[in-house]
Design a protein around this motif. Structure first.
Motif, PDB file in Angstrom:
ATOM      1  N   ASN A  23       0.853  -1.179   0.000  1.00 32.06           N
ATOM      2  CA  ASN A  23       0.000   0.000   0.000  1.00 32.06           C
ATOM      3  C   ASN A  23       0.897   1.240   0.000  1.00 32.06           C
ATOM      4  N   PRO A  24       1.595   1.508  -1.113  1.00 31.23           N
ATOM      5  CA  PRO A  24       2.637   2.537  -1.108  1.00 31.23           C
ATOM      6  C   PRO A  24       2.100   3.959  -1.252  1.00 31.23           C
ATOM      7  N   LEU A  25       2.907   4.909  -0.846  1.00 32.34           N
ATOM      8  CA  LEU A  25       2.652   6.312  -1.137  1.00 32.34           C
ATOM      9  C   LEU A  25       2.870   6.491  -2.634  1.00 32.34           C
ATOM     10  N   LEU A  26       1.942   7.178  -3.305  1.00 33.94           N
ATOM     11  CA  LEU A  26       2.020   7.338  -4.757  1.00 33.94           C
ATOM     12  C   LEU A  26       2.275   8.783  -5.135  1.00 33.94           C
ATOM     13  N   LEU A  27       2.839   8.974  -6.312  1.00 38.23           N
ATOM     14  CA  LEU A  27       2.980  10.315  -6.863  1.00 38.23           C
ATOM     15  C   LEU A  27       1.593  10.845  -7.215  1.00 38.23           C
ATOM     16  N   ASP A  28       1.475  12.140  -7.466  1.00 42.05           N
ATOM     17  CA  ASP A  28       0.172  12.752  -7.760  1.00 42.05           C
ATOM     18  C   ASP A  28      -0.553  12.075  -8.921  1.00 42.05           C
ATOM     19  N   TRP A  29       0.192  11.548  -9.890  1.00 36.95           N
ATOM     20  CA  TRP A  29      -0.452  10.930 -11.049  1.00 36.95           C
ATOM     21  C   TRP A  29      -0.630   9.425 -10.886  1.00 36.95           C
ATOM     22  N   GLY A  30      -0.371   8.878  -9.681  1.00 31.36           N
ATOM     23  CA  GLY A  30      -0.707   7.497  -9.376  1.00 31.36           C
ATOM     24  C   GLY A  30       0.396   6.468  -9.543  1.00 31.36           C
ATOM     25  N   ASN A  31       1.607   6.910  -9.794  1.00 31.63           N
ATOM     26  CA  ASN A  31       2.713   5.964  -9.967  1.00 31.63           C
ATOM     27  C   ASN A  31       3.484   5.778  -8.667  1.00 31.63           C
ATOM     28  N   LYS A  32       4.020   4.565  -8.480  1.00 34.94           N
ATOM     29  CA  LYS A  32       4.907   4.294  -7.356  1.00 34.94           C
ATOM     30  C   LYS A  32       6.243   4.955  -7.630  1.00 34.94           C
ATOM     31  N   PHE A  33       7.005   5.190  -6.582  1.00 32.95           N
ATOM     32  CA  PHE A  33       8.334   5.766  -6.733  1.00 32.95           C
ATOM     33  C   PHE A  33       9.227   5.247  -5.623  1.00 32.95           C
ATOM     34  N   ASP A  34      10.507   5.401  -5.810  1.00 31.27           N
ATOM     35  CA  ASP A  34      11.444   5.076  -4.749  1.00 31.27           C
ATOM     36  C   ASP A  34      12.699   5.905  -4.925  1.00 31.27           C
ATOM     37  N   PHE A  35      13.472   5.949  -3.870  1.00 36.99           N
ATOM     38  CA  PHE A  35      14.748   6.645  -3.892  1.00 36.99           C
ATOM     39  C   PHE A  35      15.860   5.625  -3.777  1.00 36.99           C
ATOM     40  N   ARG A  36      16.832   5.725  -4.615  1.00 39.18           N
ATOM     41  CA  ARG A  36      18.014   4.863  -4.515  1.00 39.18           C
ATOM     42  C   ARG A  36      19.085   5.694  -3.825  1.00 39.18           C
ATOM     43  N   ILE A  37      19.379   5.327  -2.587  1.00 41.68           N
ATOM     44  CA  ILE A  37      20.440   5.996  -1.838  1.00 41.68           C
ATOM     45  C   ILE A  37      21.445   4.945  -1.401  1.00 41.68           C
ATOM     46  N   TYR A  38      22.592   5.389  -1.017  1.00 42.81           N
ATOM     47  CA  TYR A  38      23.665   4.475  -0.640  1.00 42.81           C
ATOM     48  C   TYR A  38      24.102   4.789   0.786  1.00 42.81           C
ATOM     49  N   LEU A  39      24.144   3.753   1.609  1.00 47.37           N
ATOM     50  CA  LEU A  39      24.561   3.895   2.992  1.00 47.37           C
ATOM     51  C   LEU A  39      25.482   2.734   3.324  1.00 47.37           C
ATOM     52  N   LEU A  40      26.665   3.066   3.764  1.00 49.19           N
ATOM     53  CA  LEU A  40      27.632   2.052   4.176  1.00 49.19           C
ATOM     54  C   LEU A  40      27.836   2.191   5.670  1.00 49.19           C
ATOM     55  N   ILE A  41      27.554   1.142   6.394  1.00 54.49           N
ATOM     56  CA  ILE A  41      27.827   1.132   7.832  1.00 54.49           C
ATOM     57  C   ILE A  41      29.174   0.446   7.995  1.00 54.49           C
ATOM     58  N   ALA A  42      30.178   1.250   8.245  1.00 53.85           N
ATOM     59  CA  ALA A  42      31.540   0.738   8.338  1.00 53.85           C
ATOM     60  C   ALA A  42      31.838   0.155   9.709  1.00 53.85           C
ATOM     61  N   SER A  43      31.167   0.658  10.722  1.00 59.03           N
ATOM     62  CA  SER A  43      31.393   0.171  12.073  1.00 59.03           C
ATOM     63  C   SER A  43      30.158   0.490  12.912  1.00 59.03           C
ATOM     64  N   VAL A  44      29.885  -0.368  13.878  1.00 62.95           N
ATOM     65  CA  VAL A  44      28.768  -0.105  14.785  1.00 62.95           C
ATOM     66  C   VAL A  44      29.244   0.326  16.165  1.00 62.95           C
ATOM     67  N   ASN A  45      30.512   0.113  16.470  1.00 59.88           N
ATOM     68  CA  ASN A  45      31.050   0.526  17.756  1.00 59.88           C
ATOM     69  C   ASN A  45      32.491   0.974  17.591  1.00 59.88           C
ATOM     70  N   PRO A  46      32.762   2.231  17.372  1.00 62.91           N
ATOM     71  CA  PRO A  46      31.826   3.346  17.297  1.00 62.91           C
ATOM     72  C   PRO A  46      31.069   3.315  15.969  1.00 62.91           C
ATOM     73  N   LEU A  47      29.902   3.954  15.958  1.00 59.95           N
ATOM     74  CA  LEU A  47      29.104   4.002  14.747  1.00 59.95           C
ATOM     75  C   LEU A  47      29.790   4.888  13.714  1.00 59.95           C
ATOM     76  N   ILE A  48      30.097   4.296  12.582  1.00 51.49           N
ATOM     77  CA  ILE A  48      30.660   5.029  11.450  1.00 51.49           C
ATOM     78  C   ILE A  48      29.831   4.649  10.230  1.00 51.49           C
TER      79      ILE A  48
END
Length: 98
Positions: A23-48
């Protein structure tokens, strides 16, 4: 997967975490969308963590949760390429057939 961090830095496989939203959030004209972003978790302790901007994508057709057509559900760039390549071939065929 990482056994509470004990395999962090040892596990050689790459993973992509995602969940299909029915049940996705749609654009005004009714199409689905998504964002392609990049996240690298290099360490969790300490968080980097390293973040890099990506891009936005939209489906080719309006969303219909009952449709079995991939172009209503997926904003995959390969699907778009195949769609436009087929449209281009069809347009060329129609132009030469007259």
């Amino acid at each position: 997967m990482y056994k509470k961090g004990s395999l962090c830095g040892i596990e050689e496989k790459n993973y992509i975490a995602q969940k299909y939203i029915s049940n996705p959030l749609l654009l005004d004209w009714g199409n689905k969308f998504d964002f392609r972003i990049y996240l690298l978790i290099a360490s969790v302790n300490p968080l980097i963590a390293y973040y890099h901007d990506g891009f936005a994508k939209a489906t080719l057709d309006k969303f219909d949760k009952f449709s079995k057509d991939k172009t209503t559900h997926l904003s995959n760039t390969n699907i778009a390429s195949e769609y436009f390549e087929l449209a281009n071939i069809t347009a060329k065929f129609n132009m030469t057939s007259e």
